[in-house]
Design an enzyme around this catalytic site. Structure first.
Site, short mmCIF file in Angstrom:
data_model
loop_
_atom_site.label_atom_id
_atom_site.label_comp_id
_atom_site.label_asym_id
_atom_site.label_seq_id
_atom_site.Cartn_x
_atom_site.Cartn_y
_atom_site.Cartn_z
N ARG A 88 -12.25 -5.00 -17.95
CA ARG A 88 -11.13 -4.30 -17.52
C ARG A 88 -9.90 -5.08 -17.92
O ARG A 88 -8.96 -4.93 -18.51
CB ARG A 88 -11.18 -4.73 -15.92
CG ARG A 88 -9.99 -4.29 -15.06
CD ARG A 88 -10.03 -2.81 -14.86
NE ARG A 88 -8.54 -2.45 -14.22
CZ ARG A 88 -8.57 -1.29 -13.33
NH1 ARG A 88 -9.36 -0.42 -13.46
NH2 ARG A 88 -7.31 -1.14 -13.19
N ILE A 115 -4.31 -0.47 -11.37
CA ILE A 115 -3.62 -1.82 -11.40
C ILE A 115 -3.85 -2.52 -12.80
O ILE A 115 -4.73 -2.66 -13.28
CB ILE A 115 -4.39 -2.48 -10.41
CG1 ILE A 115 -4.63 -1.79 -8.90
CG2 ILE A 115 -3.89 -3.99 -9.95
CD1 ILE A 115 -3.39 -1.61 -8.32
N ASN A 130 7.49 -0.10 -10.05
CA ASN A 130 6.76 0.99 -10.04
C ASN A 130 7.31 1.94 -8.70
O ASN A 130 8.01 1.50 -7.97
CB ASN A 130 5.29 0.38 -9.35
CG ASN A 130 4.15 1.26 -8.58
OD1 ASN A 130 4.05 2.38 -9.21
ND2 ASN A 130 3.84 1.37 -7.64
N THR A 131 7.00 3.40 -8.71
CA THR A 131 7.27 3.85 -7.42
C THR A 131 6.03 4.29 -6.58
O THR A 131 4.91 4.73 -7.13
CB THR A 131 8.09 5.21 -7.86
OG1 THR A 131 8.52 5.80 -6.81
CG2 THR A 131 7.39 6.05 -8.78
N HIS A 132 6.07 4.11 -5.32
CA HIS A 132 5.03 4.39 -4.47
C HIS A 132 5.33 5.33 -3.34
O HIS A 132 6.58 5.24 -2.81
CB HIS A 132 4.75 2.96 -3.92
CG HIS A 132 3.40 3.14 -2.78
ND1 HIS A 132 2.23 3.23 -3.30
CD2 HIS A 132 3.50 3.05 -1.71
CE1 HIS A 132 1.44 3.30 -2.28
NE2 HIS A 132 2.13 3.14 -1.12
N ASP A 164 4.23 -7.07 -8.78
CA ASP A 164 3.42 -8.46 -9.08
C ASP A 164 1.77 -8.24 -9.12
O ASP A 164 1.51 -7.16 -9.33
CB ASP A 164 4.11 -9.38 -7.76
CG ASP A 164 3.59 -8.87 -6.70
OD1 ASP A 164 2.67 -8.18 -6.57
OD2 ASP A 164 4.16 -9.76 -5.49
N GLY A 166 -0.11 -8.37 -6.89
CA GLY A 166 -0.95 -7.59 -5.81
C GLY A 166 -0.88 -6.43 -5.68
O GLY A 166 -0.47 -6.03 -6.76
N ASP A 168 1.20 -3.30 -4.78
CA ASP A 168 2.07 -2.67 -4.08
C ASP A 168 2.59 -3.81 -3.27
O ASP A 168 3.34 -3.45 -2.10
CB ASP A 168 1.91 -1.44 -3.16
CG ASP A 168 1.37 -0.36 -4.13
OD1 ASP A 168 1.56 -0.23 -5.47
OD2 ASP A 168 0.59 0.35 -3.59
C1 GAR Z 1 4.46 9.78 -6.89
O1 GAR Z 1 4.52 10.18 -5.72
C2 GAR Z 1 3.98 8.45 -6.97
O2 GAR Z 1 4.72 7.63 -5.94
C3 GAR Z 1 2.58 8.39 -6.89
O3 GAR Z 1 1.97 9.39 -7.62
C4 GAR Z 1 2.98 10.31 -7.64
C5 GAR Z 1 3.08 10.80 -9.05
O4 GAR Z 1 3.82 12.12 -9.17
N1 GAR Z 1 1.88 7.06 -7.07
C6 GAR Z 1 1.16 6.66 -6.34
O5 GAR Z 1 0.33 7.06 -5.31
C7 GAR Z 1 0.98 5.16 -6.82
N2 GAR Z 1 0.13 4.22 -5.90
P1 GAR Z 1 4.10 12.57 -10.42
O6 GAR Z 1 3.04 12.35 -11.41
O7 GAR Z 1 4.59 13.99 -10.14
O8 GAR Z 1 5.55 11.99 -10.92
#
Ligand code: GAR
Length: 223
Positions: A88, A115, A130-132, A164, A166, A168
């Site tokens: 990894r 990760i 990141n977007t979650h 960071d 961790g 999320d």
């Molecule tokens: C998004 O909703 C993002 O938040 C999520 O994957 C989707 C990607 O959509 N990410 C996670 O769950 C990370 N833990 P996309 O490929 O259509 O942009």
């Protein structure tokens, strides 16, 4: 009447050269609709006005719509798969090297389902966004939408945050709220979250790029 000698105008300070558009590398693992939202906004307003341009798109797997979107936009792409490396750590170093070769100011994880490790964070910590699809710190991890539904949450949403070491857990930049409906299943709820998420990500990345920011403990201050 004699022509008056040309008058010297007031001395005008040279306009500061417009800050160059910041360089973004976007990482994807799936359909890439968040990537597409960034591409569309930059195409609509121009990289200078938006404050950033995408210089490359990376992924941890092949044959995904996210990479196809990048290729259609004429962007360079790269793939680093975990299984192609002995450890990894080696994968993480290879990913960091690939990203680094595009000299990004910001790296955006837009649905990147891995990760990253120490090497990546050593190079890009503090500029890896990141977007979650949940309201952190609730429901971190790979199944944020499913977990919120299973818990019976009445509101959920999305969180744009710095990464960071961790899962999320990094400083939150912005969040968007979405109501859970009685009839929701994971896919319907995720689609509504993604509508909010795409707008939020586009807005946040643009503001970070245009204004600059600082991270003070858990707070992100956009200047
Ligand atoms: C998004 O909703 C993002 O938040 C999520 O994957 C989707 C990607 O959509 N990410 C996670 O769950 C990370 N833990 P996309 O490929 O259509 O942009």
């Amino acid at each position: 009447m004699k022509n008056a000698p040309p008058r010297k105008g007031p001395t005008v300070a040279a306009k500061p050269v417009a800050e160059r558009a910041k360089r973004l590398v976007v990482l994807v693992s799936g359909s890439g609709t968040n990537l597409q939202a960034l591409l569309d906004e930059i195409a609509a307003v121009g990289a200078e006005a938006y404050g950033a341009k995408i210089v490359a798109v990376g992924a941890d797997r092949e044959n995904i719509e996210g990479l196809a979107r990048a290729e259609r936009a004429g962007l360079p792409t790269f793939v680093r798969k975990v299984k192609d490396y002995d450890s990894r750590e080696e994968w993480d170093a290879a990913l960091a090297e690939a990203v680094s070769s595009y000299e990004p100011d910001l790296v955006v994880s837009a649905g990147f389902m891995k990760i990253v490790g120490k090497e990546f964070l050593a190079r890009f910590g503090g500029r890896f966004v990141n977007t979650h699809p949940a309201l952190l710190p609730s429901f971190p991890g790979a199944h944020g939408v499913r977990d919120a539904l299973a818990y019976g949450a009445r509101v959920t949403g999305c969180t744009v945050h710095f990464v960071d070491d961790g899962v999320d857990t990094g400083p939150i930049i912005a969040q968007g709220v979405v109501e859970v409906r009685d009839e929701d299943d994971e896919s319907a709820l995720h689609e509504r979250i993604k509508e909010v998420e795409r707008r939020l990500l586009v807005e946040v990345v643009g503001r970070l790029a245009r204004n600059g920011y600082r991270i003070e403990g858990r707070k992100v201050v956009i200047q």
